[in-house]
Scaffold this motif. Structure first.
Motif, PDB file in Angstrom:
ATOM      1  N   ALA A  65       0.840  -1.189   0.000  1.00 17.17           N
ATOM      2  CA  ALA A  65       0.000   0.000   0.000  1.00 17.17           C
ATOM      3  C   ALA A  65       0.878   1.243   0.000  1.00 17.17           C
ATOM      4  O   ALA A  65       2.035   1.204   0.421  1.00 17.17           O
ATOM      5  CB  ALA A  65      -0.917   0.015   1.222  1.00 17.17           C
ATOM      6  N   THR A  88      -4.316   7.208  -1.988  1.00 15.98           N
ATOM      7  CA  THR A  88      -3.842   5.909  -1.511  1.00 15.98           C
ATOM      8  C   THR A  88      -3.896   4.904  -2.658  1.00 15.98           C
ATOM      9  O   THR A  88      -4.630   5.091  -3.638  1.00 15.98           O
ATOM     10  CB  THR A  88      -4.683   5.374  -0.343  1.00 15.98           C
ATOM     11  OG1 THR A  88      -6.060   5.285  -0.749  1.00 15.98           O
ATOM     12  CG2 THR A  88      -4.582   6.273   0.875  1.00 15.98           C
ATOM     13  N   ASP A  89      -3.144   3.852  -2.507  1.00 17.99           N
ATOM     14  CA  ASP A  89      -3.139   2.792  -3.498  1.00 17.99           C
ATOM     15  C   ASP A  89      -2.843   1.480  -2.781  1.00 17.99           C
ATOM     16  O   ASP A  89      -2.145   1.468  -1.766  1.00 17.99           O
ATOM     17  CB  ASP A  89      -2.085   3.052  -4.578  1.00 17.99           C
ATOM     18  CG  ASP A  89      -2.191   2.088  -5.744  1.00 17.99           C
ATOM     19  OD1 ASP A  89      -1.141   1.683  -6.280  1.00 17.99           O
ATOM     20  OD2 ASP A  89      -3.330   1.715  -6.101  1.00 17.99           O
ATOM     21  N   TYR A  90      -3.385   0.391  -3.339  1.00 12.79           N
ATOM     22  CA  TYR A  90      -3.236  -0.913  -2.707  1.00 12.79           C
ATOM     23  C   TYR A  90      -2.927  -1.989  -3.750  1.00 12.79           C
ATOM     24  O   TYR A  90      -3.384  -1.910  -4.893  1.00 12.79           O
ATOM     25  CB  TYR A  90      -4.530  -1.314  -1.982  1.00 12.79           C
ATOM     26  CG  TYR A  90      -4.914  -0.382  -0.868  1.00 12.79           C
ATOM     27  CD1 TYR A  90      -5.735   0.717  -1.107  1.00 12.79           C
ATOM     28  CD2 TYR A  90      -4.443  -0.587   0.426  1.00 12.79           C
ATOM     29  CE1 TYR A  90      -6.082   1.582  -0.086  1.00 12.79           C
ATOM     30  CE2 TYR A  90      -4.790   0.276   1.455  1.00 12.79           C
ATOM     31  CZ  TYR A  90      -5.605   1.364   1.191  1.00 12.79           C
ATOM     32  OH  TYR A  90      -5.943   2.219   2.207  1.00 12.79           O
ATOM     33  N   ASP A 120      -3.656  -5.505  -5.365  1.00 19.50           N
ATOM     34  CA  ASP A 120      -4.943  -6.183  -5.558  1.00 19.50           C
ATOM     35  C   ASP A 120      -5.198  -7.222  -4.469  1.00 19.50           C
ATOM     36  O   ASP A 120      -6.348  -7.432  -4.059  1.00 19.50           O
ATOM     37  CB  ASP A 120      -4.971  -6.859  -6.926  1.00 19.50           C
ATOM     38  CG  ASP A 120      -5.093  -5.861  -8.071  1.00 19.50           C
ATOM     39  OD1 ASP A 120      -4.805  -6.240  -9.208  1.00 19.50           O
ATOM     40  OD2 ASP A 120      -5.474  -4.700  -7.808  1.00 19.50           O
ATOM     41  N   LYS A 156      -6.684  -5.277  -1.349  1.00 19.73           N
ATOM     42  CA  LYS A 156      -7.768  -4.299  -1.502  1.00 19.73           C
ATOM     43  C   LYS A 156      -9.023  -4.780  -0.787  1.00 19.73           C
ATOM     44  O   LYS A 156      -9.413  -5.938  -0.908  1.00 19.73           O
ATOM     45  CB  LYS A 156      -8.068  -4.075  -2.984  1.00 19.73           C
ATOM     46  CG  LYS A 156      -7.150  -3.080  -3.652  1.00 19.73           C
ATOM     47  CD  LYS A 156      -7.503  -2.885  -5.122  1.00 19.73           C
ATOM     48  CE  LYS A 156      -6.537  -1.933  -5.785  1.00 19.73           C
ATOM     49  NZ  LYS A 156      -6.801  -1.804  -7.239  1.00 19.73           N
ATOM     50  N   GLY A 157      -9.643  -3.864  -0.063  1.00 16.76           N
ATOM     51  CA  GLY A 157     -10.856  -4.196   0.667  1.00 16.76           C
ATOM     52  C   GLY A 157     -10.606  -4.807   2.034  1.00 16.76           C
ATOM     53  O   GLY A 157     -11.529  -4.946   2.830  1.00 16.76           O
ATOM     54  N   ARG A 158      -9.353  -5.172   2.308  1.00 18.44           N
ATOM     55  CA  ARG A 158      -9.017  -5.771   3.612  1.00 18.44           C
ATOM     56  C   ARG A 158      -8.052  -4.901   4.406  1.00 18.44           C
ATOM     57  O   ARG A 158      -8.124  -4.851   5.638  1.00 18.44           O
ATOM     58  CB  ARG A 158      -8.394  -7.160   3.412  1.00 18.44           C
ATOM     59  CG  ARG A 158      -9.295  -8.147   2.712  1.00 18.44           C
ATOM     60  CD  ARG A 158      -8.686  -9.548   2.719  1.00 18.44           C
ATOM     61  NE  ARG A 158      -7.409  -9.610   2.020  1.00 18.44           N
ATOM     62  CZ  ARG A 158      -6.275 -10.021   2.598  1.00 18.44           C
ATOM     63  NH1 ARG A 158      -6.257 -10.395   3.864  1.00 18.44           N
ATOM     64  NH2 ARG A 158      -5.152 -10.067   1.884  1.00 18.44           N
ATOM     65  N   THR A 197      -6.073  -1.115   5.121  1.00 21.90           N
ATOM     66  CA  THR A 197      -6.238   0.334   4.993  1.00 21.90           C
ATOM     67  C   THR A 197      -4.976   1.026   5.491  1.00 21.90           C
ATOM     68  O   THR A 197      -4.549   0.795   6.624  1.00 21.90           O
ATOM     69  CB  THR A 197      -7.431   0.835   5.808  1.00 21.90           C
ATOM     70  OG1 THR A 197      -8.620   0.162   5.377  1.00 21.90           O
ATOM     71  CG2 THR A 197      -7.613   2.339   5.626  1.00 21.90           C
ATOM     72  N   SER A 221       2.189   5.659  -6.993  1.00 19.46           N
ATOM     73  CA  SER A 221       1.288   4.526  -6.772  1.00 19.46           C
ATOM     74  C   SER A 221       1.822   3.285  -7.459  1.00 19.46           C
ATOM     75  O   SER A 221       2.569   3.365  -8.436  1.00 19.46           O
ATOM     76  CB  SER A 221      -0.113   4.861  -7.288  1.00 19.46           C
ATOM     77  OG  SER A 221      -0.079   5.096  -8.681  1.00 19.46           O
TER      78      SER A 221
END
Length: 122
Positions: free
Chosen positions: A48, A57-59, A61, A64-66, A68, A103
C-alpha cells in the motif's frame, strides 16, 4: 528520516492487526509512505502507499478491501490496518518513505524501516 515499524505478531486467520511506522529525525509530512512485505522464499512486494496529505492511496490487488493505510502527521506515524487476515498474508512487513507520491509497485523508496513479522495461522 529513520523509520521504526511495529505491531506485528501472531493472529488467526480472519483476525486483525494494526501496524505502525513511527518516524524520527525529520517530519513525516515531507514524505509519501509505503508498506511492503516479504514472505519466506519470495521477493518483497508492494502492499500500500499513501501521499503526504493522506489524500491519495493505493493498494495491491491482493489486499484491496481488507487493508487500509492511513497517517497521522501530527504523530509522525503511518498505519496499516489489516483485517480479514489470511495465511498468505504471513510476511515481514516494512514501511518506507519517498519524496513524492507514487502509486503501484514500480516506485523507488529511499528510506526503509526494519521489518515487523506478521504470522497468520490457519
Amino acid at each position: 528520516v529513520q523509520l521504526q515499524a511495529s505491531g506485528g505478531g501472531l493472529v488467526q486467520a480472519g483476525g486483525s492487526l494494526r501496524l505502525s511506522c513511527a518516524a524520527s529525525g525529520r517530519t513525516l509530512r515531507s514524505y509519501a509512505m509505503g508498506w511492503f512485505r516479504q514472505a519466506p522464499g519470495k521477493e518483497r512486494e508492494f502492499v500500500a502507499a499513501i501521499s503526504w496529505s493522506g489524500g491519495s492511496t493505493d493498494y495491491a490487488d491482493s489486499v484491496k478491501g481488507r487493508f487500509t493505510i492511513s497517517r497521522d502527521n501530527a504523530k509522525n506515524t503511518v498505519y496499516l490496518q489489516m483485517n480479514s487476515l489470511k495465511p498468505e498474508d504471513t510476511a515481514v512487513y516494512y514501511c518506507a518513505a519517498r519524496f513524492g507520491y507514487c502509486s503501484g509497485s514500480g516506485c523507488e523508496y529511499g528510506y526503509w524501516g526494519q521489518g515487523t513479522l506478521v504470522t497468520v495461522s490457519s
